[in-house]
Design a protein around this motif. Structure first.
Motif, PDB file in Angstrom:
ATOM      1  N   TYR A  31      31.556  38.253  42.258  1.00  0.00           N
ATOM      2  CA  TYR A  31      31.337  39.470  41.473  1.00  0.00           C
ATOM      3  C   TYR A  31      32.631  40.279  41.357  1.00  0.00           C
ATOM      4  O   TYR A  31      32.986  40.778  40.292  1.00  0.00           O
ATOM      5  CB  TYR A  31      30.240  40.319  42.118  1.00  0.00           C
ATOM      6  CG  TYR A  31      30.020  41.651  41.437  1.00  0.00           C
ATOM      7  CD1 TYR A  31      29.274  41.735  40.254  1.00  0.00           C
ATOM      8  CD2 TYR A  31      30.577  42.818  41.949  1.00  0.00           C
ATOM      9  CE1 TYR A  31      29.089  42.953  39.612  1.00  0.00           C
ATOM     10  CE2 TYR A  31      30.392  44.039  41.321  1.00  0.00           C
ATOM     11  CZ  TYR A  31      29.650  44.095  40.150  1.00  0.00           C
ATOM     12  OH  TYR A  31      29.471  45.299  39.524  1.00  0.00           O
ATOM     13  N   ILE A  32      33.342  40.402  42.496  1.00  0.00           N
ATOM     14  CA  ILE A  32      34.585  41.169  42.504  1.00  0.00           C
ATOM     15  C   ILE A  32      35.634  40.508  41.617  1.00  0.00           C
ATOM     16  O   ILE A  32      36.322  41.170  40.838  1.00  0.00           O
ATOM     17  CB  ILE A  32      35.106  41.342  43.952  1.00  0.00           C
ATOM     18  CG1 ILE A  32      34.216  42.342  44.696  1.00  0.00           C
ATOM     19  CG2 ILE A  32      36.558  41.816  43.971  1.00  0.00           C
ATOM     20  CD1 ILE A  32      34.552  42.498  46.155  1.00  0.00           C
ATOM     21  N   LYS A  33      35.759  39.198  41.716  1.00  0.00           N
ATOM     22  CA  LYS A  33      36.719  38.474  40.867  1.00  0.00           C
ATOM     23  C   LYS A  33      36.447  38.726  39.386  1.00  0.00           C
ATOM     24  O   LYS A  33      37.357  39.013  38.618  1.00  0.00           O
ATOM     25  CB  LYS A  33      36.633  36.968  41.155  1.00  0.00           C
ATOM     26  CG  LYS A  33      37.354  36.537  42.405  1.00  0.00           C
ATOM     27  CD  LYS A  33      37.292  35.018  42.534  1.00  0.00           C
ATOM     28  CE  LYS A  33      38.017  34.549  43.786  1.00  0.00           C
ATOM     29  NZ  LYS A  33      37.983  33.085  43.917  1.00  0.00           N
ATOM     30  N   LYS A  34      35.191  38.617  39.008  1.00  0.00           N
ATOM     31  CA  LYS A  34      34.822  38.790  37.592  1.00  0.00           C
ATOM     32  C   LYS A  34      35.069  40.220  37.135  1.00  0.00           C
ATOM     33  O   LYS A  34      35.628  40.456  36.058  1.00  0.00           O
ATOM     34  CB  LYS A  34      33.350  38.407  37.372  1.00  0.00           C
ATOM     35  CG  LYS A  34      32.914  38.542  35.916  1.00  0.00           C
ATOM     36  CD  LYS A  34      31.532  37.972  35.709  1.00  0.00           C
ATOM     37  CE  LYS A  34      31.041  38.188  34.279  1.00  0.00           C
ATOM     38  NZ  LYS A  34      31.951  37.646  33.266  1.00  0.00           N
ATOM     39  N   THR A  35      34.658  41.199  37.958  1.00  0.00           N
ATOM     40  CA  THR A  35      34.816  42.606  37.581  1.00  0.00           C
ATOM     41  C   THR A  35      36.287  42.981  37.447  1.00  0.00           C
ATOM     42  O   THR A  35      36.689  43.638  36.484  1.00  0.00           O
ATOM     43  CB  THR A  35      34.135  43.523  38.617  1.00  0.00           C
ATOM     44  OG1 THR A  35      32.757  43.153  38.720  1.00  0.00           O
ATOM     45  CG2 THR A  35      34.235  44.979  38.210  1.00  0.00           C
ATOM     46  N   ILE A  36      37.092  42.556  38.415  1.00  0.00           N
ATOM     47  CA  ILE A  36      38.519  42.884  38.368  1.00  0.00           C
ATOM     48  C   ILE A  36      39.190  42.235  37.166  1.00  0.00           C
ATOM     49  O   ILE A  36      39.988  42.852  36.455  1.00  0.00           O
ATOM     50  CB  ILE A  36      39.213  42.442  39.668  1.00  0.00           C
ATOM     51  CG1 ILE A  36      38.737  43.298  40.834  1.00  0.00           C
ATOM     52  CG2 ILE A  36      40.731  42.540  39.535  1.00  0.00           C
ATOM     53  CD1 ILE A  36      39.233  42.834  42.179  1.00  0.00           C
ATOM     54  N   THR A  37      38.846  40.978  36.923  1.00  0.00           N
ATOM     55  CA  THR A  37      39.472  40.239  35.824  1.00  0.00           C
ATOM     56  C   THR A  37      39.056  40.777  34.461  1.00  0.00           C
ATOM     57  O   THR A  37      39.882  40.929  33.556  1.00  0.00           O
ATOM     58  CB  THR A  37      39.105  38.741  35.913  1.00  0.00           C
ATOM     59  OG1 THR A  37      39.484  38.258  37.205  1.00  0.00           O
ATOM     60  CG2 THR A  37      39.843  37.937  34.855  1.00  0.00           C
ATOM     61  N   ASP A  38      37.768  41.091  34.310  1.00  0.00           N
ATOM     62  CA  ASP A  38      37.239  41.476  32.998  1.00  0.00           C
ATOM     63  C   ASP A  38      37.249  42.973  32.734  1.00  0.00           C
ATOM     64  O   ASP A  38      37.237  43.402  31.577  1.00  0.00           O
ATOM     65  CB  ASP A  38      35.795  40.966  32.844  1.00  0.00           C
ATOM     66  CG  ASP A  38      35.709  39.451  32.914  1.00  0.00           C
ATOM     67  OD1 ASP A  38      36.763  38.810  32.768  1.00  0.00           O
ATOM     68  OD2 ASP A  38      34.602  38.924  33.123  1.00  0.00           O
ATOM     69  N   SER A  39      37.242  43.786  33.796  1.00  0.00           N
ATOM     70  CA  SER A  39      36.989  45.219  33.600  1.00  0.00           C
ATOM     71  C   SER A  39      37.976  46.102  34.348  1.00  0.00           C
ATOM     72  O   SER A  39      37.608  47.122  34.911  1.00  0.00           O
ATOM     73  CB  SER A  39      35.561  45.552  34.069  1.00  0.00           C
ATOM     74  OG  SER A  39      34.629  44.644  33.558  1.00  0.00           O
ATOM     75  N   LEU A  40      39.245  45.717  34.357  1.00  0.00           N
ATOM     76  CA  LEU A  40      40.232  46.455  35.138  1.00  0.00           C
ATOM     77  C   LEU A  40      40.415  47.886  34.648  1.00  0.00           C
ATOM     78  O   LEU A  40      40.685  48.794  35.431  1.00  0.00           O
ATOM     79  CB  LEU A  40      41.573  45.710  35.094  1.00  0.00           C
ATOM     80  CG  LEU A  40      42.697  46.266  35.954  1.00  0.00           C
ATOM     81  CD1 LEU A  40      42.324  46.236  37.436  1.00  0.00           C
ATOM     82  CD2 LEU A  40      43.986  45.482  35.734  1.00  0.00           C
ATOM     83  N   TYR A  41      40.253  48.114  33.335  1.00  0.00           N
ATOM     84  CA  TYR A  41      40.562  49.424  32.753  1.00  0.00           C
ATOM     85  C   TYR A  41      39.334  50.276  32.441  1.00  0.00           C
ATOM     86  O   TYR A  41      39.458  51.332  31.838  1.00  0.00           O
ATOM     87  CB  TYR A  41      41.364  49.237  31.455  1.00  0.00           C
ATOM     88  CG  TYR A  41      42.626  48.426  31.599  1.00  0.00           C
ATOM     89  CD1 TYR A  41      43.446  48.561  32.716  1.00  0.00           C
ATOM     90  CD2 TYR A  41      43.010  47.528  30.612  1.00  0.00           C
ATOM     91  CE1 TYR A  41      44.609  47.816  32.854  1.00  0.00           C
ATOM     92  CE2 TYR A  41      44.179  46.782  30.742  1.00  0.00           C
ATOM     93  CZ  TYR A  41      44.972  46.926  31.859  1.00  0.00           C
ATOM     94  OH  TYR A  41      46.120  46.197  31.981  1.00  0.00           O
ATOM     95  N   ASN A  42      38.141  49.854  32.832  1.00  0.00           N
ATOM     96  CA  ASN A  42      36.945  50.598  32.411  1.00  0.00           C
ATOM     97  C   ASN A  42      36.402  51.559  33.462  1.00  0.00           C
ATOM     98  O   ASN A  42      35.315  52.108  33.307  1.00  0.00           O
ATOM     99  CB  ASN A  42      35.842  49.621  31.989  1.00  0.00           C
ATOM    100  CG  ASN A  42      35.274  48.845  33.169  1.00  0.00           C
ATOM    101  OD1 ASN A  42      35.744  48.996  34.285  1.00  0.00           O
ATOM    102  ND2 ASN A  42      34.284  48.027  32.916  1.00  0.00           N
ATOM    103  N   GLY A  43      37.142  51.767  34.546  1.00  0.00           N
ATOM    104  CA  GLY A  43      36.707  52.737  35.547  1.00  0.00           C
ATOM    105  C   GLY A  43      35.955  52.133  36.708  1.00  0.00           C
ATOM    106  O   GLY A  43      35.627  52.848  37.660  1.00  0.00           O
ATOM    107  N   ASN A  44      35.662  50.834  36.671  1.00  0.00           N
ATOM    108  CA  ASN A  44      34.940  50.194  37.766  1.00  0.00           C
ATOM    109  C   ASN A  44      35.864  49.694  38.870  1.00  0.00           C
ATOM    110  O   ASN A  44      35.398  49.208  39.897  1.00  0.00           O
ATOM    111  CB  ASN A  44      34.106  49.013  37.249  1.00  0.00           C
ATOM    112  CG  ASN A  44      32.912  49.478  36.445  1.00  0.00           C
ATOM    113  OD1 ASN A  44      32.546  50.653  36.489  1.00  0.00           O
ATOM    114  ND2 ASN A  44      32.312  48.585  35.697  1.00  0.00           N
TER     115      ASN A  44
END
Length: 323
Positions: A31-44
């Motif tokens: 989950y962390i890999k996906k979130t960091i890779t896909d959503s680095l700039y969205n505040g998450n």
């Protein structure tokens, strides 16, 4: 709902709960890999950058502005715990952070709280060193560090342990030269206007950094050590006169440091060696190349760097006691 269906439902919930618990490390990591890779700039994703004992908070707008990219995310399965003692489960791993032209690998602490991932980066692994995580036990992270040796591409192996410390964020608990010293200040406590910082550098070596300013003179000093003991003074004179004599200025500065720091014995040895080499018409420095070692004894020496430009003169003395 009849008892048969209800019991099947409870069994299913138990089964998936069991599966989640025992697969929690992998699920969080993915989950962390996906979130960091896909959503680095969205505040998450929140990034704390560790530098000189302080953490600098980086939000999504900053990450986007500085063109951060995160990749090569790897987790250590033996580091589940609560390293920073904030009540949130965390674990260690490594990530590659790219910003502008810089592209570096860091050891990081990861936390998942609701839908927000917090990353604390601690140690940058540059070409001069290698770091690997060996495990986590009793709130202590054990790290294997390799550092360039003096003979070419030879690595010096060290095992260190670090714990969370409220004041300095991280603290080395493995014995080192500093652990023998009750007071690691460089300048005497009576000297005013000294700026002090204690931190652990990227080679995982504990360091004390202090600066002194008066009129046109600035003195930057650093005390560091693990196997060896290192003391450094970088002195800059911003307003030298026409008849400026560099040796005289160096000796005057050493006398000032002898009186105002906690290392008069070391500085007196350096001063005597400089005077001896001056009498023998031998140089103590080859400008900024640092190739001349001025030996005080078989395992103790100092090196000097210096330059003169317009009205500025800088000299840099590094004292080393080898183990």
């Amino acid at each position: 709902m009849n008892k048969h269906i209800k019991s099947k439902t409870l069994l299913l919930v138990f089964f998936y709960g069991y599966l989640f618990c025992y697969g929690q490390k992998e699920i969080k990591a993915d989950y962390i890999k996906k979130t960091i890779t896909d959503s680095l700039y969205n505040g998450n994703v929140i990034l704390f950058e560790h530098n000189r004992g302080k953490l600098h908070l980086r939000f999504s707008d900053y990450l986007k502005q500085k063109k951060y990219k995160i990749s090569d995310i790897k987790f250590n399965k033996n580091t589940i715990g609560d390293f920073n003692d904030n009540g949130i489960t965390d674990f260690f791993g490594t990530i590659r952070i790219k910003r502008w032209a810089r592209n570096e690998l860091y050891i990081c602490l990861f936390e998942l709280n609701d839908n927000t991932i917090t990353i604390y980066n601690y140690f940058e692994m540059g070409p001069y060193s290698k770091l690997s995580i060996k495990g986590y036990k009793n709130d202590t992270l054990n790290i294997h560090t390799q550092k360039w040796g003096r003979e070419g591409q030879v690595y010096i192996d060290r095992f260190v342990s670090i714990v969370h410390d409220e004041k300095n964020i991280i603290k080395i608990v493995t014995p080192s030269k500093f652990d023998e010293m009750k007071n690691i200040n460089i300048f005497k406590d009576s000297i005013k206007n000294i700026k002090r910082e204690s931190f652990i550098n990227n080679s995982i070596i504990r360091s004390q950094y202090e600066s002194y300013f008066k009129k046109n003179i600035s003195i930057e000093s650093e005390l560091s050590g693990f196997d060896n003991f290192n003391l450094r003074f970088t002195v800059l004179n911003k307003d030298i006169v026409k008849d400026f004599e560099k040796t005289k200025f160096i000796l005057q500065t050493l006398e000032f440091l002898e009186s105002n720091t906690r290392f008069p014995t070391i500085l007196t040895k350096i001063e005597k060696k400089i005077l001896t080499k001056k009498e023998d018409k031998l140089s103590i420095s080859d400008k900024m190349r640092y190739n001349i070692k001025n030996y005080i004894n078989s395992n103790t020496y100092f090196i000097v760097g210096e330059y003169r430009l317009a009205n500025d003169y800088l000299f840099d003395i590094i004292y080393v006691e080898e183990n």
